[in-house]
Design an enzyme around this catalytic site. Structure first.
Site, PDB file in Angstrom:
ATOM      1  N   HIS A  82     -38.038   0.647   2.617  1.00 53.90           N
ATOM      2  CA  HIS A  82     -36.920   0.560   4.211  1.00 53.90           C
ATOM      3  C   HIS A  82     -37.236   2.563   4.367  1.00 53.90           C
ATOM      4  O   HIS A  82     -37.330   3.623   4.251  1.00 53.90           O
ATOM      5  CB  HIS A  82     -35.920   0.054   4.233  1.00 53.90           C
ATOM      6  N   ASP A 161     -24.100  -5.204  11.265  1.00 53.58           N
ATOM      7  CA  ASP A 161     -25.786  -4.010  11.131  1.00 53.58           C
ATOM      8  C   ASP A 161     -26.157  -4.846  12.843  1.00 53.58           C
ATOM      9  O   ASP A 161     -26.064  -3.372  13.698  1.00 53.58           O
ATOM     10  CB  ASP A 161     -26.229  -3.877  10.204  1.00 53.58           C
ATOM     11  N   ARG A 168     -25.192   2.203  18.360  1.00 52.93           N
ATOM     12  CA  ARG A 168     -25.708   3.440  18.039  1.00 52.93           C
ATOM     13  C   ARG A 168     -26.473   3.551  19.059  1.00 52.93           C
ATOM     14  O   ARG A 168     -26.905   4.607  19.538  1.00 52.93           O
ATOM     15  CB  ARG A 168     -25.886   2.803  17.011  1.00 52.93           C
ATOM     16  N   SER A 183     -25.974   1.324   7.688  1.00 48.70           N
ATOM     17  CA  SER A 183     -27.101   0.841   7.934  1.00 48.70           C
ATOM     18  C   SER A 183     -28.163  -0.089   7.146  1.00 48.70           C
ATOM     19  O   SER A 183     -28.801  -1.478   7.009  1.00 48.70           O
ATOM     20  CB  SER A 183     -27.890   1.330   9.345  1.00 48.70           C
ATOM     21  N   LYS A 187     -28.108  -3.305   4.670  1.00 54.94           N
ATOM     22  CA  LYS A 187     -29.589  -4.933   5.007  1.00 54.94           C
ATOM     23  C   LYS A 187     -29.333  -5.537   3.628  1.00 54.94           C
ATOM     24  O   LYS A 187     -30.368  -6.669   3.519  1.00 54.94           O
ATOM     25  CB  LYS A 187     -29.815  -4.426   6.137  1.00 54.94           C
TER      26      LYS A 187
HETATM   27  N1  URA Z   1     -33.048   2.709  10.037  1.00 54.97           N
HETATM   28  C1  URA Z   1     -31.778   1.251   9.947  1.00 54.97           C
HETATM   29  O1  URA Z   1     -32.066  -0.023   9.040  1.00 54.97           O
HETATM   30  N2  URA Z   1     -30.995   1.898  10.248  1.00 54.97           N
HETATM   31  C2  URA Z   1     -30.603   3.000  10.492  1.00 54.97           C
HETATM   32  O2  URA Z   1     -29.161   3.867  10.773  1.00 54.97           O
HETATM   33  C3  URA Z   1     -31.750   4.172  10.693  1.00 54.97           C
HETATM   34  C4  URA Z   1     -33.582   3.323  10.086  1.00 54.97           C
END
Ligand code: URA
Length: 434
Positions: A82, A161, A168, A183, A187
């Site tokens: 990620h 999320d 956001r 966040s 996930k």
């Molecule tokens: N990636 C995400 O999934 N969430 C964030 O807040 C920033 C980057």
């Protein structure tokens, strides 16, 4: 307990109990409190911060807002990657098929564009027919069948999320270590993974502008992952210029296809092989990140990752014809060349400005429900340290929005700072932490 008093507490700089945080997340996820009230909480949390305990409570509540994917029937390591968000950051499209080709399972839950940065889901959805909302059974089926499946937060997985992320993005409450941690980790922990590779961006196009801030975010993400017994490697990588040369959803798929077909000349290639190399290492298919990286390079050169990408697209309902022949993709109404505004060495690129220009051309959203134009975006064939001559062609913008052209051109040209002396090339990978 009521939401108003919880918001007041955070507004006044107090810390919230785990129960209060859980109450707020449950209330928002179930539609019991409206966007405007949760937006007020987001701004209060953004300005006053959340401590480590509150961050952990927020992550847990968001994680348990949905189901955890149960993948024990799939034998083998499940590893994901990620990124904390950048401009032109399309590595997921490359590393998922590379890692899957190396025998690792990649159950990837991604996000949409966030603020000025692009999102993997929007990029994938630029492929006609590509379904990023697979149900849990289909997600597992695709993962088992080809080694990678890429979806977004759904009503079943990380639903909190899904809602908070979009809010956001539209309320200028993104650049917060606690919110980004909760966040990302809500996930990723829902995916049923064994390990995670994190690409923590720093620079003028990242949410963490300085390396010091990026290290704080990396530390928060790593300690959360470890507290859930996940293996983790984090890279601090540069975002002081767009990654690759293409910014915008279909344009980024197009550039990823070039790398998947063997183009090894770009910073995009360098970062993609490093991140997938780390995944291959975490998944036990290499003895070190370096060995994993070499494996990733071989996989790309062999064409296996390209074939794997085609398989993923087909299994998720996407149109293979357009992937094999990208020239069939519809073109924007306005395709306007970019010319160097000066002669000299490029000293810096304001990457946030480039991201905002792409967004305004149609590649992103200013409000939660805005519809994206997948064709729109920017091609910028400029890197810091390049020498340019005034009026030479340096790229192109693509858009259907005539009224955005002047403003975007201004943003792009103003983003380039020139110097008389030869500038330095940027170091892409700044730190590896594990
Ligand atoms: N990636 C995400 O999934 N969430 C964030 O807040 C920033 C980057």
């Amino acid at each position: 307990m009521n939401s108003l008093e919880i918001i007041q507490k955070k507004r006044d700089g107090e810390s919230l109990s785990d129960i209060e945080i859980d109450f707020l997340i449950k209330s928002y996820s179930s539609g019991k409190i409206p966007d405007y009230q949760f937006a007020a909480f987001l701004m209060a949390g953004f300005l006053n911060g959340l401590n480590k305990r509150e961050t952990s409570a927020l992550t847990k509540s968001m994680l348990h807002s949905g189901k955890l994917v149960e993948l024990s029937s799939i034998k083998g390591y499940k590893i994901d990657k990620h990124s904390t968000g950048g401009v032109g950051d399309k590595t997921s499209l490359i590393i998922a098929p590379v890692a899957a080709s190396a025998g690792i399972y990649v159950p990837m839950i991604s996000g949409r564009g966030l603020g000025h940065t692009g999102g993997t889901l929007d990029k994938l959805e630029s492929i006609p027919g590509f379904n990023t909302s697979l149900n849990l059974n289909r997600f597992k089926y695709v993962l088992k069948k080809c080694g990678a499946a890429l979806i977004g937060q759904t009503k079943e997985i990380a639903p909190a999320d899904k809602l908070i992320y979009a809010l956001r993005s539209a309320t200028a409450t993104i650049e917060s270590v606690p919110f980004i941690t909760a966040s990302i980790m809500s996930k990723k922990l829902a995916e049923g993974i064994d390990g995670l590779v994190l690409d923590v961006k720093t620079g003028n196009g990242a949410f963490m502008k300085s390396e010091k801030e990026a290290l704080v975010l990396a530390d928060s993400l790593i300690s959360t992952a470890k507290s859930f017994k996940k293996k983790v490697i984090a890279f601090i990588t540069d975002m002081n210029q767009p990654l690759g040369n293409y910014i915008g959803n279909w344009l980024e798929v197009y550039e990823s296809l070039n790398v998947l077909r063997g183009d090894d000349s770009s910073d995009l290639y360098e970062l993609s092989v490093t991140l997938s190399g780390a995944m291959i290492f975490l998944g036990g298919k290499a003895g070190s990140i370096k060995e994993g990286t070499e494996k990733a390079k071989k996989i790309l050169m062999s064409g296996k990752a390209y074939d794997k990408f085609l398989e993923i697209v087909r299994l998720q309902g996407g149109d293979i014809k357009i992937i094999s022949n990208p020239d069939l993709y519809p073109r924007s109404k306005y395709n306007i060349k970019l010319y160097s505004p000066a002669s000299g060495c490029v000293k810096s690129i304001d990457t946030y400005m480039i991201g905002m220009a792409a967004l305004e051309l149609g590649a992103g959203r200013l409000t939660k429900d805005e519809v994206i134009d997948h064709k729109a975006g920017i091609i910028l064939n400029v890197k810091t340290g390049d020498h340019l001559t005034k009026d030479m062609i340096i790229g192109e913008i693509r858009t259907d929005k005539k009224n955005q052209i002047d403003n975007s051109l201004k943003r792009i040209y103003n983003s380039l700072e020139f110097s008389k002396v030869k500038g330095n090339k940027i170091k892409l990978i700044k730190k590896t932490i594990y």
